[in-house]
Design an enzyme around this catalytic site. Structure first.
Site, PDB file in Angstrom:
ATOM      1  N   SER A   1       0.863  -1.187   0.000  1.00 47.02           N
ATOM      2  CA  SER A   1       0.000   0.000   0.000  1.00 47.02           C
ATOM      3  C   SER A   1       0.899   1.236   0.000  1.00 47.02           C
ATOM      4  O   SER A   1       1.710   1.426   0.909  1.00 47.02           O
ATOM      5  CB  SER A   1      -0.903   0.032   1.241  1.00 47.02           C
ATOM      6  OG  SER A   1      -1.369   1.360   1.416  1.00 47.02           O
TER       7      SER A   1
ATOM      8  N   HIS B   1      -0.677  -1.556  -4.281  1.00 47.02           N
ATOM      9  CA  HIS B   1      -2.045  -1.260  -3.826  1.00 47.02           C
ATOM     10  C   HIS B   1      -2.196   0.263  -3.706  1.00 47.02           C
ATOM     11  O   HIS B   1      -1.467   0.910  -2.950  1.00 47.02           O
ATOM     12  CB  HIS B   1      -2.242  -1.963  -2.482  1.00 47.02           C
ATOM     13  CG  HIS B   1      -3.591  -1.815  -1.868  1.00 47.02           C
ATOM     14  ND1 HIS B   1      -4.634  -2.687  -2.112  1.00 47.02           N
ATOM     15  CD2 HIS B   1      -4.072  -0.899  -0.987  1.00 47.02           C
ATOM     16  CE1 HIS B   1      -5.687  -2.328  -1.402  1.00 47.02           C
ATOM     17  NE2 HIS B   1      -5.384  -1.228  -0.710  1.00 47.02           N
TER      18      HIS B   1
ATOM     19  N   ASP C   1      -4.495   3.333  -2.731  1.00 50.54           N
ATOM     20  CA  ASP C   1      -5.656   3.699  -1.922  1.00 50.54           C
ATOM     21  C   ASP C   1      -6.182   5.062  -2.349  1.00 50.54           C
ATOM     22  O   ASP C   1      -5.563   6.091  -2.070  1.00 50.54           O
ATOM     23  CB  ASP C   1      -5.259   3.753  -0.444  1.00 50.54           C
ATOM     24  CG  ASP C   1      -5.035   2.370   0.139  1.00 50.54           C
ATOM     25  OD1 ASP C   1      -5.946   1.528   0.026  1.00 50.54           O
ATOM     26  OD2 ASP C   1      -3.938   2.126   0.689  1.00 50.54           O
TER      27      ASP C   1
ATOM     28  N   MET D   1      -8.929   7.922  -1.955  1.00 48.50           N
ATOM     29  CA  MET D   1      -9.888   8.398  -0.933  1.00 48.50           C
ATOM     30  C   MET D   1     -10.406   9.777  -1.320  1.00 48.50           C
ATOM     31  O   MET D   1      -9.639  10.618  -1.785  1.00 48.50           O
ATOM     32  CB  MET D   1      -9.186   8.518   0.421  1.00 48.50           C
ATOM     33  CG  MET D   1      -8.563   7.229   0.895  1.00 48.50           C
ATOM     34  SD  MET D   1      -7.737   7.484   2.471  1.00 48.50           S
ATOM     35  CE  MET D   1      -7.093   5.827   2.745  1.00 48.50           C
TER      36      MET D   1
ATOM     37  N   HIS E   1      -7.765   0.459  -4.937  1.00 49.10           N
ATOM     38  CA  HIS E   1      -8.804   0.338  -3.904  1.00 49.10           C
ATOM     39  C   HIS E   1      -9.543   1.671  -3.819  1.00 49.10           C
ATOM     40  O   HIS E   1      -9.001   2.651  -3.304  1.00 49.10           O
ATOM     41  CB  HIS E   1      -8.084  -0.023  -2.585  1.00 49.10           C
ATOM     42  CG  HIS E   1      -8.988  -0.148  -1.396  1.00 49.10           C
ATOM     43  ND1 HIS E   1      -8.492  -0.226  -0.107  1.00 49.10           N
ATOM     44  CD2 HIS E   1     -10.343  -0.218  -1.280  1.00 49.10           C
ATOM     45  CE1 HIS E   1      -9.502  -0.330   0.737  1.00 49.10           C
ATOM     46  NE2 HIS E   1     -10.622  -0.324   0.055  1.00 49.10           N
TER      47      HIS E   1
ATOM     48  N   MET F   1     -11.898   4.041  -2.277  1.00 48.00           N
ATOM     49  CA  MET F   1     -12.671   4.393  -1.072  1.00 48.00           C
ATOM     50  C   MET F   1     -13.330   5.732  -1.358  1.00 48.00           C
ATOM     51  O   MET F   1     -12.981   6.773  -0.794  1.00 48.00           O
ATOM     52  CB  MET F   1     -11.734   4.460   0.143  1.00 48.00           C
ATOM     53  CG  MET F   1     -11.339   3.077   0.636  1.00 48.00           C
ATOM     54  SD  MET F   1      -9.905   3.128   1.709  1.00 48.00           S
ATOM     55  CE  MET F   1      -8.603   3.184   0.483  1.00 48.00           C
TER      56      MET F   1
ATOM     57  N   MET G   1     -11.605  -5.442   4.917  1.00 51.90           N
ATOM     58  CA  MET G   1     -10.916  -4.426   5.703  1.00 51.90           C
ATOM     59  C   MET G   1     -10.725  -4.963   7.116  1.00 51.90           C
ATOM     60  O   MET G   1     -11.684  -5.408   7.753  1.00 51.90           O
ATOM     61  CB  MET G   1     -11.720  -3.125   5.751  1.00 51.90           C
ATOM     62  CG  MET G   1     -11.819  -2.372   4.436  1.00 51.90           C
ATOM     63  SD  MET G   1     -10.250  -2.072   3.593  1.00 51.90           S
ATOM     64  CE  MET G   1      -9.327  -1.150   4.823  1.00 51.90           C
TER      65      MET G   1
ATOM     66  N   GLY H   1      -3.510   4.851   7.203  1.00 50.39           N
ATOM     67  CA  GLY H   1      -2.518   3.802   7.401  1.00 50.39           C
ATOM     68  C   GLY H   1      -2.119   3.763   8.872  1.00 50.39           C
ATOM     69  O   GLY H   1      -2.484   4.654   9.651  1.00 50.39           O
ATOM     70  N   GLY H   2      -1.388   2.732   9.242  1.00 46.91           N
ATOM     71  CA  GLY H   2      -0.805   2.669  10.576  1.00 46.91           C
ATOM     72  C   GLY H   2      -1.774   2.358  11.707  1.00 46.91           C
ATOM     73  O   GLY H   2      -1.450   2.571  12.873  1.00 46.91           O
TER      74      GLY H   2
ATOM     75  N   ASP I   1      -6.675  -6.068   4.432  1.00 47.13           N
ATOM     76  CA  ASP I   1      -6.097  -4.723   4.350  1.00 47.13           C
ATOM     77  C   ASP I   1      -6.260  -3.988   5.669  1.00 47.13           C
ATOM     78  O   ASP I   1      -7.376  -3.716   6.103  1.00 47.13           O
ATOM     79  CB  ASP I   1      -6.837  -3.960   3.232  1.00 47.13           C
ATOM     80  CG  ASP I   1      -6.233  -2.594   2.938  1.00 47.13           C
ATOM     81  OD1 ASP I   1      -5.211  -2.243   3.541  1.00 47.13           O
ATOM     82  OD2 ASP I   1      -6.813  -1.897   2.084  1.00 47.13           O
TER      83      ASP I   1
ATOM     84  N   GLY J   1       1.213  -1.446   4.297  1.00 47.03           N
ATOM     85  CA  GLY J   1       1.735  -0.119   3.992  1.00 47.03           C
ATOM     86  C   GLY J   1       2.819   0.254   4.975  1.00 47.03           C
ATOM     87  O   GLY J   1       4.013   0.147   4.702  1.00 47.03           O
TER      88      GLY J   1
HETATM   89  C1  DX5 Z   1      -6.685   2.005   4.808  1.00 46.16           C
HETATM   90  C2  DX5 Z   1      -6.084   1.566   3.492  1.00 46.16           C
HETATM   91  C3  DX5 Z   1      -4.947   0.632   3.653  1.00 46.16           C
HETATM   92  C4  DX5 Z   1      -3.797   1.201   4.428  1.00 46.16           C
HETATM   93  C5  DX5 Z   1      -3.025   0.108   5.054  1.00 46.16           C
HETATM   94  O1  DX5 Z   1      -7.844   2.706   4.579  1.00 46.16           O
HETATM   95  O2  DX5 Z   1      -7.042   0.919   2.681  1.00 46.16           O
HETATM   96  O3  DX5 Z   1      -4.517   0.095   2.405  1.00 46.16           O
HETATM   97  O4  DX5 Z   1      -2.942   1.982   3.666  1.00 46.16           O
HETATM   98  O5  DX5 Z   1      -2.040   0.671   5.824  1.00 46.16           O
HETATM   99  P1  DX5 Z   1      -1.318  -0.141   6.963  1.00 46.16           P
HETATM  100  O6  DX5 Z   1      -0.663  -1.328   6.335  1.00 46.16           O
HETATM  101  O7  DX5 Z   1      -0.351   0.840   7.510  1.00 46.16           O
HETATM  102  O8  DX5 Z   1      -2.363  -0.535   7.972  1.00 46.16           O
HETATM  103 ZN    ZN Z   2      -6.393  -0.255   0.857  1.00 48.97          ZN
END
Ligand code: DX5
Ligand code: ZN
Length: 222
Positions: free
Chosen positions: A11, A36, A38, A40, A69, A71, A140, A147-148, A178, A200
């Protein structure tokens, strides 16, 4: 039944965007299976990230499949554009698609793979009528947007239940997870039945560096 090798999707949400190309090349050299992306919109999730120009730019520098992905609200309005930009897999959220059957068919008509994503609170029964249209199911394991975050422990059981559904319905769709994937949670997700791990921060924020972090993650599930 022979189990396929677990795939790792990087990610890029936690990337240093001033060095995105370099970081993606490093991950590709370490054998990452998907990039991947993301996307948003600040409505479907409370955050704004990246979009079409980034997919276009990545397409020019890597052959690694781009796993996009979405969102976003009304993802059906952007399917043609993301396919044209170079997405290989386009995943939409059940919660954002009142006409999910039509949306998935539109993706597949463009010759790319269609994925369906479910937020943690969305029941697996929402897949009942559309499962045959899915090439990928994205569970999810955090609430999407950032992330994180920490892997929600209760999601392991949801992965087990989805794996059972795929087996019973003879579906060969990939089961991707994810959110919060680390060397600690990856083995939990894989033994529950995941075959694609999105990671990620565990890769991009690792003090080991990108290549070594990918290898560590792979080792944790072998
Ligand atoms: C969250 C994203 C993920 C995210 C994962 O909404 O869809 O792809 O970046 O990040 P980590 O691996 O840091 O949880
Ligand atoms: Zn994602």
């Amino acid at each position: 039944m022979k189990k396929n090798k677990v795939k790792i999707a990087l990610s890029i949400l936690s990337a240093d965007f001033s060095r995105l190309g370099e970081q993606v090349r490093e991950a590709a050299a370490a054998g990452v299976d998907y990039i991947h992306v993301d996307v948003m919109d600040g409505h479907f999730v409370p955050n704004i990230s990246i979009g079409l120009p980034v997919v276009e730019s990545l397409r020019k520098i890597t052959d690694v499949p781009l796993d996009v992905h979405l969102m976003i609200e009304k993802p059906e309005l952007f399917i043609d554009k993301f396919a044209g930009a170079g997405a290989d897999i386009l995943t939409v959220h059940v919660e954002a698609c009142p006409h999910l059957d039509g949306t998935l068919n539109s993706i597949k008509k463009l010759g790319i793979k269609a994925g369906i994503s479910l937020n943690p609170a969305t029941p697996l029964s929402s897949l009942d009528e559309v499962l045959p249209l899915a090439d990928l199911l994205l569970l999810m394991t955090v609430n999407p947007g950032f992330g994180g975050q920490q892997f929600i422990a209760g999601m392991a059981d949801k992965i087990v239940r989805l794996r059972r559904i795929l087996y019973n319905r003879k579906s060969s769709a990939e089961l991707e997870v994810d959110g919060g994937i680390t060397t600690v949670t990856a083995p939990i997700a894989v033994s529950a039945g995941a075959d694609v791990l999105v990671a990620g921060s565990a890769i991009l924020n690792s003090s080991l560096g990108i290549g070594a972090a990918i290898k560590e993650l792979r080792k944790s599930v072998c």
